[in-house]
Design a protein around this motif. Structure first.
Motif, short mmCIF file in Angstrom:
data_model
loop_
_atom_site.label_atom_id
_atom_site.label_comp_id
_atom_site.label_asym_id
_atom_site.label_seq_id
_atom_site.Cartn_x
_atom_site.Cartn_y
_atom_site.Cartn_z
N SER B 45 0.83 -1.21 0.00
CA SER B 45 0.00 0.00 0.00
C SER B 45 0.86 1.25 0.00
N THR B 46 2.03 1.16 0.63
CA THR B 46 2.93 2.31 0.63
C THR B 46 3.34 2.66 -0.79
N LEU B 47 3.64 1.63 -1.59
CA LEU B 47 4.02 1.88 -2.97
C LEU B 47 2.86 2.55 -3.72
N MET B 48 1.66 2.04 -3.47
CA MET B 48 0.46 2.61 -4.09
C MET B 48 0.31 4.08 -3.72
N MET B 49 0.48 4.37 -2.44
CA MET B 49 0.31 5.75 -1.98
C MET B 49 1.47 6.62 -2.48
N THR B 50 2.65 6.03 -2.61
CA THR B 50 3.79 6.82 -3.10
C THR B 50 3.56 7.25 -4.54
N ILE B 51 2.95 6.37 -5.33
CA ILE B 51 2.64 6.76 -6.71
C ILE B 51 1.74 8.00 -6.69
N CYS B 52 0.81 8.04 -5.71
CA CYS B 52 -0.11 9.17 -5.62
C CYS B 52 0.47 10.36 -4.86
N GLY B 53 1.67 10.21 -4.35
CA GLY B 53 2.31 11.38 -3.73
C GLY B 53 2.00 11.62 -2.28
N THR B 54 1.37 10.69 -1.58
CA THR B 54 1.21 10.81 -0.12
C THR B 54 1.59 9.50 0.52
N PRO B 55 2.72 9.29 1.06
CA PRO B 55 3.85 10.20 1.17
C PRO B 55 4.65 10.24 -0.13
N GLN B 56 5.45 11.28 -0.29
CA GLN B 56 6.29 11.36 -1.49
C GLN B 56 7.54 10.52 -1.29
N ALA B 57 8.05 10.02 -2.42
CA ALA B 57 9.27 9.21 -2.35
C ALA B 57 10.43 10.10 -1.95
N ARG B 58 11.31 9.57 -1.09
CA ARG B 58 12.46 10.39 -0.70
C ARG B 58 13.56 10.28 -1.76
N GLU B 59 13.66 9.11 -2.36
CA GLU B 59 14.63 8.92 -3.45
C GLU B 59 13.96 8.21 -4.60
N GLY B 60 14.59 8.29 -5.77
CA GLY B 60 14.07 7.58 -6.92
C GLY B 60 13.13 8.44 -7.73
N THR B 61 12.67 7.91 -8.88
CA THR B 61 11.77 8.67 -9.74
C THR B 61 10.57 7.82 -10.12
N ILE B 62 9.48 8.50 -10.32
CA ILE B 62 8.27 7.87 -10.84
C ILE B 62 7.89 8.62 -12.10
N LEU B 63 7.89 7.92 -13.24
CA LEU B 63 7.52 8.55 -14.51
C LEU B 63 6.17 8.02 -14.93
N PHE B 64 5.29 8.94 -15.34
CA PHE B 64 4.01 8.52 -15.90
C PHE B 64 3.88 9.17 -17.28
N GLU B 65 3.75 8.34 -18.30
CA GLU B 65 3.72 8.80 -19.69
C GLU B 65 4.92 9.70 -19.96
N GLY B 66 6.07 9.27 -19.43
CA GLY B 66 7.30 10.00 -19.68
C GLY B 66 7.49 11.25 -18.84
N ARG B 67 6.50 11.59 -18.00
CA ARG B 67 6.56 12.82 -17.22
C ARG B 67 6.91 12.47 -15.78
N ASP B 68 7.81 13.24 -15.19
CA ASP B 68 8.20 12.96 -13.81
C ASP B 68 7.11 13.46 -12.85
N ILE B 69 6.51 12.54 -12.13
CA ILE B 69 5.43 12.94 -11.20
C ILE B 69 5.87 12.75 -9.74
N THR B 70 7.14 12.45 -9.53
CA THR B 70 7.58 12.11 -8.17
C THR B 70 7.28 13.21 -7.16
N ARG B 71 7.51 14.46 -7.58
CA ARG B 71 7.38 15.55 -6.61
C ARG B 71 6.09 16.36 -6.78
N LEU B 72 5.19 15.87 -7.60
CA LEU B 72 3.94 16.63 -7.80
C LEU B 72 3.02 16.45 -6.59
#
Lengths: 441, 247
Positions: B45-72
């Motif tokens: 569930s943490t991974l699921m919530m990290t994709i949605c940005g609550t909590p945000q990932a401290r390291e690493g990147t999440i790309l959606f359709e080529g766009r970085d959404i890690t810090r959004l």
């Protein structure tokens, strides 16, 4: 307990002994309580200036006897294992009837409000009371946006009331702007303060939010008291300009309202005018709130109250949603405040104590969170009732408290507890009271 | 394989000082059902919530359709057409089914609301019958349908489902999984499914990942993972054997 056997079949088998025992115990407690309160009276001797104790055994005996008889009857007729079932005292049918009554109540109340100045034209006291009630109705509706819709418990609502009142008083005095220009300005100022309060409390919920808002209310009051150069400190601001009838003042000369309309001058004209102003403001608040509820932002408020995480997972910006709720609630409070200032003609920090916040919150909770009509009725009952019991003087707060407890016991979801869905497809359905939020703590 | 729709690289998420995700790599491609299985507390569930940005990932990147959404912020992520049916369903209990669905459409506006409503009602006909009923009065399965339906109202290109079978009767679990398969096969919707019900999830999914203590330990085609002895041991037979021993 032997009583339970009897209570299983009420009416067929009275447990007299048990009831007597119970009543005896109650009488004993009553004796203990009343022996000092009622049984003894101190009187100051006029000559020697000494206190003398005067025993009043008859009064004490009477009080104990009343308790004994009352407890005996209750124990005999409606007792169930020591607890009185509230449902037994207020039958279900009555509750349902109250709900149905609600539909006709709103238009009736509105008609009554419009007719009030004509019905009680000569009764200045009642008109003033009406204005007071309507002010609280408006405050209640404003707080309802924050507490009832968005579910953010705000204990410092009076701060915005104060900001509105002081904004009007200061702007009108220093810049000479008229009431109708100051009114929206006061609203905007209060909304600004609402957003200012909103920012630090964004992460807080429930009890924690309540404490911070409580502190905020006190901070505003203390600033007003201590910033004497601007606000006049504890002395307040006097001779705030009275409102005019769209530019025509209510004075006794040829330019006045009475002369303009060819009427005989009467000071009641202004009171009637004020009455209609606050009625219009309150109705405008109601209309705006009802419209807002249908807009996405209103729906977002309600969703926020239900589940903040779900809100976020749906892409609702909870920051904006909370801030708009605070801002709109504060704006309504501010407009009510500026009306208060123009009506009183004098404001001081004493008008904006925590008690006011508590009163408005009580109106919202007693009326039923999120219910517009419930809030209006609660304001009428609370403020009107407050005045009604003025004759009882010292017992007024006691009666007030008892009534509040009674409402919460019998209608824990508020007077009007139904929640009407904001949208509906074919027909309007009412959400039953049992599913609406209940008073918990 | 074309560029993945969702690509997670080296994501680490912390709760305070505790590392819940210790560098996760995961891909979801167009038109794919990807499932993530793992034990309690593995970090699903943490991974699921990290994709949605609550909590945000401290390291690493999440790309959606080529766009970085890690810090959004969360609402921006949802606006980029990722929808989530969160764990525990989290429908609005005092609002009607219709209102719940309306809130689901909050990010897309209401231009094609009726069309989307029809789509949800076709997928879950029970919801159509109950549209004026309050969410809280629905059964668990209906609430789950509502939760998925609400997520669909925002016209997602990726649907995140967090334990949709949680607390449901076996028959309802089948219904929900059937609906998920339908969505994927008929509309080509990419679905990322977090499940404890490993058997069902792996049978349904094209590809699967196994998460243990915040790290991906296995990945492969769904059917293939089902056959793997370590998976059977930990998540399928093992559980059965344990219950048998308990008896």
């Amino acid at each position: 307990m032997p009583n339970e056997v009897a209570s299983a079949k009420p009416g067929t088998n009275f447990d007299v002994v048990g009831a007597l025992k119970d009543a005896g115990l109650a009488a004993l407690i009553a004796f203990g309580l009343f022996s000092l309160i009622l049984g003894l009276r101190t009187e100051q001797d006029q000559i020697s200036q000494q206190l003398a104790l005067i025993p009043r055994p008859l009064l004490l005996a009477g009080a104990v006897a009343v308790v004994f008889a009352g407890r005996f009857l209750v124990a005999l007729l409606v007792r169930r294992g020591g607890m009185i079932d509230p449902g037994a005292l207020l039958p279900h049918r009555l509750t349902a009837k109250l709900d149905r009554l609600g539909r006709f109540l709103a238009p009736a109340l509105l008609a009554f409000a419009i007719a009030t100045p004509f019905l009680f034209y000569s009764n200045r006291y009642l008109l003033d009371l009406g204005i007071l009630v309507l002010t609280y109705v408006m405050l209640g509706w404003g707080l309802n946006v924050v507490v009832g819709l968005a579910g953010l418990l705000d204990l410092g609502y009076v701060a915005f009331y104060a900001v509105g009142a002081y904004s009007y008083a200061l702007i009108a005095q220093h810049f000479g702007l008229s009431f109708w220009i100051c009114l929206p300005l006061a609203g905007i100022f209060a909304a600004f303060w609402g957003v200012l309060l909103g920012f630090p409390v964004l992460r807080l919920r429930g009890d924690y939010l309540a404490i911070v808002t409580l502190a905020f209310g006190e901070i505003i009051r203390l600033v007003i008291i201590n910033w004497s150069s601007l606000t006049g400190g504890p002395n307040g601001i006097a001779s705030i300009p009275r409102p005019s009838f769209f530019g025509i003042p209510f004075t006794d000369d040829e330019h006045g309202f009475a002369a303009f309309f060819g009427l005989e001058f009467s000071s009641t004209h202004r009171v009637v005018f004020l009455f209609y102003v606050i009625l219009a403001l309150a109705l405008l608040t109601n209309y705006a709130t009802l419209r807002l509820r249908r807009l996405p932002i209103g729906r977002a408020w309600e969703a926020l109250r239900e589940d903040e995480i779900a809100c976020r997972s749906l892409g609702i910006n909870t920051t904006h949603t909370k801030l708009t709720a605070f801002a709109i609630g504060a704006m309504i409070g501010g407009i009510a405040g500026s009306f208060f200032a123009t009506r009183q003609g004098f404001i001081s920090p004493e008008s904006f104590v925590f008690m006011e916040s508590a009163l408005v919150l009580a109106i919202v909770v007693l009326g039923g969170m999120g219910s517009q009509l419930g809030v209006a009725i609660a304001a009428l009952v609370m403020i009107g009732g407050f005045e009604l019991f003025r004759g009882f003087e010292q017992f007024r707060m006691l009666v007030f408290g008892v009534v509040m407890v009674a409402i919460m016991v019998w209608r824990p979801r508020g007077l009007i507890a139904n929640r009407t869905p904001s949208v509906f497809l074919e027909q309007r359905k009412v959400i039953p009271a049992a599913l609406v939020e209940k008073a918990r703590r | 394989m074309s560029a993945p729709l969702l690509s997670i690289r080296g994501v680490k998420t912390f709760y305070g000082n505790i590392m819940a995700l210790a560098g996760v790599d995961l891909d979801v491609c167009e038109g794919e059902i990807v499932t993530l299985i793992g034990a309690n507390g593995a970090g699903k569930s943490t991974l699921m919530m990290t994709i949605c940005g609550t909590p945000q990932a401290r390291e690493g990147t999440i790309l959606f359709e080529g766009r970085d959404i890690t810090r959004l912020p969360t609402h921006e992520i949802i606006r980029s057409h990722i929808a989530q049916a969160p764990e525990g369903r989290r429908i609005f209990p005092r609002m009607t089914v219709y209102e719940n669905l309306q809130l689901g459409a909050a990010v897309t506006g209401f231009a094609h609301f009726d069309q989307d409503l029809k789509r949800v009602f076709t997928l879950f006909p029970t919801l159509a019958e109950r549209r004026e009923q309050r969410g809280g009065t629905l059964s668990g399965g209906e609430q789950q349908m509502l939760s998925i339906g609400r997520a669909l109202m925002s016209r997602p290109r990726l649907l995140l489902l967090d334990e949709p079978s949680l607390g449901l009767a076996p028959l309802l679990v089948q219904q929900i999984f059937e609906a998920i398969r339908n969505l994927n096969e008929r509309e080509g919707l990419a679905i990322f499914l977090v499940e404890q019900n490993a058997h069902h999830a792996l049978k349904l999914a094209h590809r699967g990942y196994v998460l243990v203590n915040g790290l991906i330990t296995l990945e492969g085609a769904g059917r293939e993972l089902l056959e793997r002895p370590e998976v059977r041991e930990a998540y399928l037979d093992g559980g059965r054997r344990r219950t048998e021993q308990a008896r």
